[in-house]
Design an enzyme around this catalytic site. Structure first.
Site, PDB file in Angstrom:
ATOM      1  N   GLU A  20      53.546  25.637  33.523  1.00 47.13           N
ATOM      2  CA  GLU A  20      52.858  26.571  34.432  1.00 47.13           C
ATOM      3  C   GLU A  20      52.726  25.938  35.796  1.00 47.13           C
ATOM      4  OE1 GLU A  20      49.696  26.228  35.892  1.00 47.13           O
ATOM      5  OE2 GLU A  20      49.404  28.266  36.623  1.00 47.13           O
ATOM      6  N   HIS A  61      48.034  28.030  29.636  1.00 51.45           N
ATOM      7  CA  HIS A  61      49.079  27.010  29.804  1.00 51.45           C
ATOM      8  C   HIS A  61      48.548  25.680  29.287  1.00 51.45           C
ATOM      9  CE1 HIS A  61      47.762  24.624  33.419  1.00 51.45           C
ATOM     10  NE2 HIS A  61      47.205  25.753  33.808  1.00 51.45           N
TER      11      HIS A  61
HETATM   12  N1  DTR Z   1      47.127  28.184  39.375  1.00 51.28           N
HETATM   13  C1  DTR Z   1      46.162  27.600  38.462  1.00 51.28           C
HETATM   14  C2  DTR Z   1      44.787  27.480  39.048  1.00 51.28           C
HETATM   15  C3  DTR Z   1      44.293  28.718  39.684  1.00 51.28           C
HETATM   16  C4  DTR Z   1      44.053  28.890  40.997  1.00 51.28           C
HETATM   17  N2  DTR Z   1      43.574  30.140  41.202  1.00 51.28           N
HETATM   18  C5  DTR Z   1      43.513  30.779  40.032  1.00 51.28           C
HETATM   19  C6  DTR Z   1      43.088  32.055  39.708  1.00 51.28           C
HETATM   20  C7  DTR Z   1      43.162  32.474  38.401  1.00 51.28           C
HETATM   21  C8  DTR Z   1      43.654  31.600  37.410  1.00 51.28           C
HETATM   22  C9  DTR Z   1      44.059  30.303  37.732  1.00 51.28           C
HETATM   23  C10 DTR Z   1      43.983  29.913  39.059  1.00 51.28           C
HETATM   24  C11 DTR Z   1      46.603  26.222  38.071  1.00 51.28           C
HETATM   25  O1  DTR Z   1      46.580  25.334  38.928  1.00 51.28           O
HETATM   26  O2  DTR Z   1      46.961  26.053  36.899  1.00 51.28           O
HETATM   27 ZN    ZN Z   2      46.790  23.605  37.881  1.00 45.93          ZN
HETATM   28 ZN    ZN Z   3      45.901  26.042  35.355  1.00 48.42          ZN
END
Ligand code: DTR
Ligand code: ZN
Ligand code: ZN
Ligand code: CA
Length: 316
Positions: free
Chosen positions: A170, A124
């Site tokens: 994202e 992203h």
């Molecule tokens: N959601 C993502 C960061 C994130 C948190 N846990 C994971 C595990 C695997 C990939 C990404 C992530 C973000 O804040 O963009």
């Molecule tokens: Zn993030």
């Molecule tokens: Zn991220």
């Protein structure tokens, strides 16, 4: 959904195609079979960091962020697209709306390969509104970009078709990647043989986590790190938390790499990876301090090289 397509076949690609079509060969070139099975090149971490510097400048010039619906996101997308167009990719911008703001996905197809077997790698490109988002997720975006540019530089002619993607929104809930998957026909969805996700791969206090989804993709990444002598752990907090999730829900084999966010590194993990125990893998997660100084060059280098290794291995 509006699409715009641009780009040109690279000279190297044209020469290779002409040679293959006429049965000729490039003097001294390896037979096509060896070329397609060529090992992945090293990804110069200096090149990856140069992309991060550009993304940092873009954020600084656009209100301090690269968030969905803001000028900094579109400027980031334009930067990545220009590099890919110049390298011979066929690029497509997919537009969508989320939270009353216009968002964009960037899709880049490398001409050639069997389009019934598509290997995708993505990340992203958007940040949160509070900062430049250099680790989250300039790191993944820059690594995927440099891997795509390495494919062009090598004139790589994989057996399978290569497609790279930079997702919008994202941070609003996997909006861009979900929009892409939902707008694929079932036929085109079935052609995707695997999707590799790179979201936060340069954390300053890094762990080396491999998604435990598709076994073959997981093994490919683990083999690479074993070759480096770097132990890995299974990524346990990521289910549903990044852009691989919509692909997984649609039945596409997925995998990816992660260096950690706000969870703290344990003493046992310090023993295998170094760094600081009791401290978050990324203390600047979703914060204004997620700048170019919030990156481990070693982690960024290792994960960029692992991404290239997996792209070559899974598409050859
Ligand atoms: N959601 C993502 C960061 C994130 C948190 N846990 C994971 C595990 C695997 C990939 C990404 C992530 C973000 O804040 O963009
Ligand atoms: Zn993030
Ligand atoms: Zn991220
Ligand atoms: Ca490297």
């Amino acid at each position: 959904m509006k699409l715009s397509v641009s780009g040109r076949a690279s000279t190297a690609g044209l020469v290779t195609v002409v040679m293959l079509l006429t049965g000729g060969s490039i003097a001294g070139a390896a037979p096509a079979s060896e070329v397609t099975a060529a090992a992945a090149p090293d990804i110069p971490v200096a090149n990856v960091k140069a992309h991060l510097t550009q993304l940092q400048s873009i954020a600084t010039a656009n209100g301090g962020n690269r968030a969905h619906g803001r000028a900094g996101y579109k400027a980031s997308l334009d930067y990545v697209k220009a590099k890919l167009d110049a390298a011979g990719y066929t690029t497509t911008i997919q537009q969508f709306t989320s939270s009353s703001r216009v968002g964009y996905n960037l899709i880049a197809d490398w001409p050639g390969g069997d389009t019934n077997q598509v290997v995708m790698a993505g990340s992203h490109l958007d940040s949160v509104t509070s900062g430049a988002g250099i680790n989250d997720n300039g790191s993944g975006s820059a690594a995927v970009l440099e891997t795509a540019l390495a494919v062009s530089r090598a004139g790589y002619q994989p057996t399978k078709h290569l497609r790279f993607a930079w997702w919008g929104a994202e941070e609003l809930g996997l909006v861009g990647s979900r929009y892409y998957v939902n707008n694929l026909s079932s036929t085109n969805r079935a052609k995707i043989s695997g999707y590799l996700n790179f979201d936060m791969i340069g954390s300053p206090n890094p762990g080396y986590f491999v998604y435990d989804d598709d076994p073959a993709i997981e093994k490919t990444f683990k083999d690479y790190f074993t070759g480096l002598g770097v132990p890995t752990e299974i990524e346990t907090e990521g289910d549903g938390r990044s852009d691989h999730a919509p692909f997984k829900s649609a039945g596409v084999p997925v995998g990816g790499l992660f260096t950690g966010a706000s969870r703290t590194k344990t003493a046992a993990q310090v023993a295998k990876w170094g760094g600081t125990s009791g401290q978050a893998f990324d203390r600047c997660y979703h914060s204004s301090c997620d700048t170019t100084s919030n990156i481990s060059d070693t982690a960024l280098d290792r994960n960029s090289d692992a991404a290239a290794y997996a792209v070559w291995e899974l598409s050859s």
